[in-house]
Design an enzyme around this catalytic site. Sequence first.
Site, mmCIF file in Angstrom:
data_model
loop_
_atom_site.group_PDB
_atom_site.id
_atom_site.type_symbol
_atom_site.label_atom_id
_atom_site.label_comp_id
_atom_site.label_asym_id
_atom_site.label_seq_id
_atom_site.Cartn_x
_atom_site.Cartn_y
_atom_site.Cartn_z
ATOM 1 N N ASP A 72 -19.860 -17.258 -4.974
ATOM 2 C CA ASP A 72 -19.939 -15.900 -5.481
ATOM 3 C C ASP A 72 -18.757 -15.086 -4.963
ATOM 4 O O ASP A 72 -18.420 -15.148 -3.767
ATOM 5 C CB ASP A 72 -21.264 -15.281 -5.018
ATOM 6 C CG ASP A 72 -21.477 -13.883 -5.529
ATOM 7 O OD1 ASP A 72 -21.542 -13.704 -6.748
ATOM 8 O OD2 ASP A 72 -21.586 -12.965 -4.686
ATOM 9 N N GLU A 77 -16.332 -18.278 -8.628
ATOM 10 C CA GLU A 77 -16.370 -17.080 -9.453
ATOM 11 C C GLU A 77 -15.075 -16.349 -9.104
ATOM 12 O O GLU A 77 -14.968 -15.775 -8.009
ATOM 13 C CB GLU A 77 -17.590 -16.211 -9.123
ATOM 14 C CG GLU A 77 -17.655 -14.969 -9.985
ATOM 15 C CD GLU A 77 -18.785 -14.024 -9.589
ATOM 16 O OE1 GLU A 77 -19.412 -13.448 -10.484
ATOM 17 O OE2 GLU A 77 -19.036 -13.874 -8.371
#
Length: 543
Positions: free
Chosen positions: A319, A355
């Site tokens: 993330d 990401e």
Amino acid sequence: MISPGSPHPLGATWNGEGVNFAVFSRHATQLTLGVWQDDPAAMPTTCELTRSGDIWHAALPAALARPGCRYAFRAAGPFEPESGHRFDATRWLIDPFARDLVIDSDGAAGCARIIDPGFDWGHDRPPAVPWRDTLIYELHVKGFTRRHPGVPEEQRGTYLGLASDAAIDHLRSLNVTAVELLPVQAFLTEGFLTARGLTNYWGYNPVAWFAPAPQYALGDPVREFKTLVRRLHAAGIEVILDVVFNHTAEGSEAGPTLSLRGLDNSVYYRLLREDPRRYENLTGCGNTVNCAHPVVRQLIVDCLKYWVEELHVDGFRFDLAPVLAREDGGFNDRSALFDALRAIPSLAFVKLIAEPWDVGLGGYQLGRFPNGWSEWNDRYRDQVRAFWNTDAGRVGDLAERIAGSSDIFRQRARKTTAGINFITAHDGFTLRDLVSYNHRHNEANLESGADGHAHNLSWNGGVEGETADAGVRTLRVRQSMNLLATLMLSQGVPMLQAGDELGRTQGGNNNAYCQDNEISWIDWPPTGEHGLLLDFTRRLTRL
């Protein structure tokens, strides 16, 4: 008898005769260990830890510490926010290496718990599916089975529910080769959500990186998570974790002191140089982990090693991944953390997915991660959506995305598998909502409908939301099939969001992070035209 023990390994290590405790703190002046043997409300057994360099340690016999016991640390030192130090000797702190976490009944952070790592893995081995053959299925452990009639009722919404025959049969019917689990690192709900009667459903608020989230366990989170991995591996399905190393549940300087802040704030977090009382907020969550510090870097590497070596996972989706590589000059694709990951044998062949953006200056880094990494390709998402939903003239953009986005990845001689292609993901509309709503409808989040993305590139087919109009419904299913066919027939690695093949709707909510209810849970089985969509998806994935 309590003894000084060893400074290594870090954490609480059971050896059959007792437990060795070790924790890092460079700036503390004293570290105290507390162990609760049976009643967590009773007074703990306490001892002062011995210091060796920056590691504090002690060993307790089995009579005082054993698997199942809870433990925590207290750290004394300067409380000087202007210098970056926030020690508070009155607070019990969670071990950064905690393998299991007990969360209090009110949802607040409790204590770490000592584990016995023993587990019968049988003949478990990683499926080791090549990237070129990979089909990723992004799912939420609870939401996937919470309403599944084929899963034993007591197991619905748990690790064991996902490990059930009914859940695995559905995955296999879709030819899924890897599940990408939304965060299962132990996490907490933010105070502002609790005040609204909501919860952090997605789990992007970690408090203990090594510990499987206890919210998804019936009893022992570690053993039940291992059981899940073993069962999925037996079905030929890899397990990829969505991991959050960019921030923690301690939040901003106004947030709670739970672990890292109380153990050594100036080491673990990025502080503003002009005002060390405050945190750099490159995540939008109040704080940013200081991944450039060697101690923090080693903590992250050790955590990844643990999930791979002890819990047998097959990969990670990071993330806000640019935070991992932020050094003094900003994002560095040759960062020390990337080098450290390449140097670990057990991590050499796991799947690494970025990401590739955060919310800081220069945070958008699509295409800039090193060889060996794959990246969520949001340009694929947006340009495929634009072609089918809003602008039929963008054939050139569509051609680039179908052909593997070489315009993004070729400059570093990376393969088409460097791109993770997706139409929808947890963050945004579901596929059904993408073809049913022109605007987000997030009122249930209690933020006046202003949260979530406004740029959805969606099209409702002429009617906003659900409708009985047969023509519009048929159009929406056809549009869903168009999008799914594009995804599955493009070069690159496809990722399907759980429930899209079933026509799952969130009622137009494109930011359901706080909706632990029917808005987010998958409704089984599909009905009407969505049964046709499921059959179509299965035929596509077979192809």
